[in-house]
Design an enzyme around this catalytic site. Structure first.
Site, PDB file in Angstrom:
ATOM      1  N   CYS A  87      23.351 -11.073 -25.914  1.00 39.44           N
ATOM      2  CA  CYS A  87      23.345 -10.903 -24.456  1.00 39.44           C
ATOM      3  C   CYS A  87      21.904 -10.599 -24.046  1.00 39.44           C
ATOM      4  O   CYS A  87      20.973 -10.984 -24.755  1.00 39.44           O
ATOM      5  CB  CYS A  87      24.306  -9.790 -24.020  1.00 39.44           C
ATOM      6  SG  CYS A  87      23.810  -8.142 -24.532  1.00 39.44           S
ATOM      7  N   GLN A  88      21.708  -9.906 -22.946  1.00 32.88           N
ATOM      8  CA  GLN A  88      20.357  -9.620 -22.495  1.00 32.88           C
ATOM      9  C   GLN A  88      19.700  -8.512 -23.317  1.00 32.88           C
ATOM     10  O   GLN A  88      18.569  -8.637 -23.735  1.00 32.88           O
ATOM     11  CB  GLN A  88      20.357  -9.238 -21.007  1.00 32.88           C
ATOM     12  CG  GLN A  88      18.963  -9.147 -20.396  1.00 32.88           C
ATOM     13  CD  GLN A  88      18.243 -10.484 -20.372  1.00 32.88           C
ATOM     14  OE1 GLN A  88      18.845 -11.524 -20.145  1.00 32.88           O
ATOM     15  NE2 GLN A  88      16.950 -10.467 -20.621  1.00 32.88           N
TER      16      GLN A  88
END
Length: 119
Positions: A87-88
């Protein structure tokens, strides 16, 4: 009354630790290790960020399945192959990894630091 405060505090700490402590059976790798893992074509690479984040920048080879859709779309993934989740920053992918384990995936890897660490 003070006992009640301690009980409430203990419950809050318990729930916070549940969110932070990695789930058993989930491997954790760095983005440096991910570069070597990506050579293995027998793995499934999943990016659980939103479609907008994914369109803005993504690592080639990763398939976008946003976290909020993962439960419904997990059937499109093979339980026989390792699933590498990013993810980020690593928080959503950790949640996604726990979800995949609950859904019966046995070989799940979370990328620590996420796309932010990759850049």
């Amino acid at each position: 009354m003070t006992y009640l405060n301690y009980i409430i505090l203990a419950i809050i700490i318990f729930f916070l630790l549940q969110r932070i402590i990695p789930a058993k059976g989930i491997h954790h790798i760095t983005t440096a290790q991910l570069k070597n893992e990506m050579k293995d074509k027998n793995k499934q690479f999943i990016d659980v960020r939103t479609q907008g984040e994914f369109k803005g920048y993504h690592i080639p080879g990763f398939k976008n399945i946003p976290l909020h859709q993962l439960s419904q779309k997990a059937g499109s993934l093979s339980k026989d192959k390792e699933v590498v989740v990013i993810c980020q920053s690593g928080m959503r992918s950790q949640k996604a990894s726990k979800l995949l384990k609950k859904l019966g995936f046995t070989n799940v890897t979370n990328v620590k630091g996420g796309v932010s660490a990759w850049r």
